[in-house]
Design a protein around this motif. Structure first.
Motif, mmCIF file in Angstrom:
data_model
loop_
_atom_site.group_PDB
_atom_site.id
_atom_site.type_symbol
_atom_site.label_atom_id
_atom_site.label_comp_id
_atom_site.label_asym_id
_atom_site.label_seq_id
_atom_site.Cartn_x
_atom_site.Cartn_y
_atom_site.Cartn_z
ATOM 1 N N ALA A 32 2.852 11.127 4.337
ATOM 2 C CA ALA A 32 1.510 11.087 3.919
ATOM 3 C C ALA A 32 1.471 9.689 3.222
ATOM 4 O O ALA A 32 0.275 9.043 3.432
ATOM 5 C CB ALA A 32 1.375 12.201 2.749
ATOM 6 N N GLY A 33 2.312 9.136 2.523
ATOM 7 C CA GLY A 33 2.190 7.775 2.031
ATOM 8 C C GLY A 33 1.996 6.854 3.073
ATOM 9 O O GLY A 33 1.254 5.819 2.874
ATOM 10 N N LEU A 34 2.887 6.765 4.135
ATOM 11 C CA LEU A 34 2.764 5.722 5.053
ATOM 12 C C LEU A 34 1.230 6.003 6.162
ATOM 13 O O LEU A 34 0.876 5.005 6.208
ATOM 14 C CB LEU A 34 3.888 6.023 6.180
ATOM 15 N N ALA A 35 0.932 7.132 6.170
ATOM 16 C CA ALA A 35 -0.160 7.195 6.667
ATOM 17 C C ALA A 35 -1.326 6.956 6.046
ATOM 18 O O ALA A 35 -2.363 6.182 6.601
ATOM 19 C CB ALA A 35 -0.629 8.936 7.119
ATOM 20 N N LEU A 36 -1.750 6.886 4.693
ATOM 21 C CA LEU A 36 -2.725 6.705 3.997
ATOM 22 C C LEU A 36 -2.413 4.995 3.937
ATOM 23 O O LEU A 36 -3.544 4.434 3.655
ATOM 24 C CB LEU A 36 -2.266 7.317 2.603
ATOM 25 N N ALA A 37 -1.248 4.505 3.810
ATOM 26 C CA ALA A 37 -1.085 3.161 3.853
ATOM 27 C C ALA A 37 -1.698 2.317 5.341
ATOM 28 O O ALA A 37 -1.605 0.916 5.214
ATOM 29 C CB ALA A 37 0.266 2.560 3.524
ATOM 30 N N ALA B 187 0.919 -1.203 0.128
ATOM 31 C CA ALA B 187 -0.104 0.002 0.178
ATOM 32 C C ALA B 187 0.778 1.279 -0.050
ATOM 33 O O ALA B 187 0.411 2.182 -0.660
ATOM 34 C CB ALA B 187 -0.846 -0.114 1.373
ATOM 35 N N ALA B 188 2.099 1.407 0.826
ATOM 36 C CA ALA B 188 2.825 2.442 0.807
ATOM 37 C C ALA B 188 3.503 2.674 -0.538
ATOM 38 O O ALA B 188 3.775 3.853 -0.957
ATOM 39 C CB ALA B 188 4.065 2.303 1.662
ATOM 40 N N GLY B 189 3.808 1.467 -1.309
ATOM 41 C CA GLY B 189 4.446 1.471 -2.590
ATOM 42 C C GLY B 189 3.538 2.355 -3.549
ATOM 43 O O GLY B 189 3.878 2.845 -4.474
ATOM 44 N N LEU B 190 2.119 1.902 -3.379
ATOM 45 C CA LEU B 190 1.297 2.734 -4.153
ATOM 46 C C LEU B 190 0.972 4.273 -3.728
ATOM 47 O O LEU B 190 0.542 4.885 -4.807
ATOM 48 C CB LEU B 190 -0.287 1.778 -3.969
ATOM 49 N N TYR B 191 0.812 4.342 -2.581
ATOM 50 C CA TYR B 191 0.558 5.764 -2.268
ATOM 51 C C TYR B 191 1.705 6.952 -2.098
ATOM 52 O O TYR B 191 1.660 8.073 -2.571
ATOM 53 C CB TYR B 191 -0.007 5.729 -0.733
ATOM 54 N N LEU B 192 3.021 6.286 -2.104
ATOM 55 C CA LEU B 192 4.055 7.220 -2.059
ATOM 56 C C LEU B 192 4.121 7.876 -3.458
ATOM 57 O O LEU B 192 4.416 9.037 -3.594
ATOM 58 C CB LEU B 192 5.280 6.314 -1.823
ATOM 59 N N PRO B 193 4.159 7.363 -4.604
ATOM 60 C CA PRO B 193 4.189 7.991 -6.014
ATOM 61 C C PRO B 193 3.211 8.966 -5.954
ATOM 62 O O PRO B 193 3.373 10.216 -6.304
ATOM 63 C CB PRO B 193 4.136 6.913 -6.977
ATOM 64 N N LEU B 194 1.777 8.750 -5.549
ATOM 65 C CA LEU B 194 0.880 9.696 -5.583
ATOM 66 C C LEU B 194 1.278 10.872 -4.834
ATOM 67 O O LEU B 194 1.092 11.986 -5.049
ATOM 68 C CB LEU B 194 -0.493 9.108 -5.236
ATOM 69 N N SER B 195 1.570 10.461 -3.573
ATOM 70 C CA SER B 195 1.835 11.844 -2.666
ATOM 71 C C SER B 195 3.110 12.582 -2.996
ATOM 72 O O SER B 195 3.011 13.600 -2.977
ATOM 73 C CB SER B 195 2.387 11.181 -1.097
ATOM 74 N N LEU B 196 3.914 11.895 -3.735
ATOM 75 C CA LEU B 196 5.080 12.725 -4.280
ATOM 76 C C LEU B 196 4.725 13.711 -5.356
ATOM 77 O O LEU B 196 4.980 14.661 -5.610
ATOM 78 C CB LEU B 196 6.195 11.722 -4.938
ATOM 79 N N PHE B 197 3.864 13.094 -6.440
ATOM 80 C CA PHE B 197 3.269 13.922 -7.521
ATOM 81 C C PHE B 197 2.478 15.237 -6.760
ATOM 82 O O PHE B 197 2.666 16.184 -7.527
ATOM 83 C CB PHE B 197 2.384 12.933 -8.337
ATOM 84 N N LEU B 198 1.483 14.909 -6.100
ATOM 85 C CA LEU B 198 0.765 15.936 -5.384
ATOM 86 C C LEU B 198 1.538 17.037 -4.588
ATOM 87 O O LEU B 198 1.640 18.344 -4.654
ATOM 88 C CB LEU B 198 -0.247 15.469 -4.504
#
Length: 206
Positions: free
Chosen positions: A101-106, A11-22
């Motif tokens: 943000a990525g860790l929290a969302l995951a 999940a962190a691997g999915l959310y981290l790129p999105l967080s970086l983009f935003l």
């Protein structure tokens, strides 16, 4: 099926790129609080050195009244407003925000808990950025402006400045988001450790 640790990593691997983009897409807005705090602190601490700090997209332009060029000095003596400016990039101290943000969302918490953790993380990372930008700015003044060393040493020891600059650049940005996430999710981490012990015991007796 994935275990809880693998699920978290996936999940962190999915959310981290999105967080970086935003984070990068809205970089100008994200660094605005950093600009306000840094400007207030530097102008209050060293008003005889720093004139202003401006934002250009996500980078800062620091304006200082330390001038050594004869033409600029003549202009200053004539009563004209003369400043030198140099760039400082606050983003290099703020990449912990998309990480937390990525860790929290995951992490399998409620949506309100995730958003609260991201908000707390943002405030902490802003403080990390302010700290980094301040020491980066002072280091720039000492390294690139004639008379900068003499002006800065009136306020801070050079050895201390060098140490704080390295600590702010190398240690704080990667360390803070991970430690902060761990502190805000102690129960979840304890549950993961407990499940890992159970799985290890089951594997050993099988």
């Amino acid at each position: 099926m994935f275990g809880p640790i693998r699920t978290l990593c996936f999940a962190a691997g999915l959310y981290l790129p999105l967080s970086l983009f935003l984070w990068f897409a809205f970089a100008g807005a994200v660094v605005t609080p950093v600009l306000w705090l840094t400007k207030a602190m530097l102008l209050a601490w060293m008003p005889e050195i720093f004139v202003d700090i401006e934002r250009h997209q996500y980078a800062f332009s620091v304006l200082t009244s330390l001038v050594s060029d004869p033409k600029l000095l003549a202009q200053a003596q004539a009563g004209q407003r003369v400043v030198l400016d140099f760039p400082v990039n606050p983003m290099i101290y703020g990449y912990g925000l998309p990480v937390i943000a990525g860790l929290a969302l995951a992490t399998p918490n409620s949506l309100s808990t995730r958003l609260r953790q991201i908000a707390i993380g943002a405030v902490c990372i802003w403080l990390v950025q302010v700290n980094g930008v301040i020491w980066d700015t002072l280091q720039n003044v000492c390294s690139n402006i004639d008379g900068g060393v003499a002006a800065i040493t009136k306020h801070v020891n050079l050895e201390l400045l060098a140490g704080l600059y390295q600590f702010s650049y190398l240690i704080l940005p990667p360390l803070v988001p991970v430690v902060l996430w761990a502190l805000m999710n102690q129960k979840f981490i304890n549950d993961l450790i407990h499940l890992d012990h159970i799985e290890s015991d089951d594997g050993g007796t099988a």
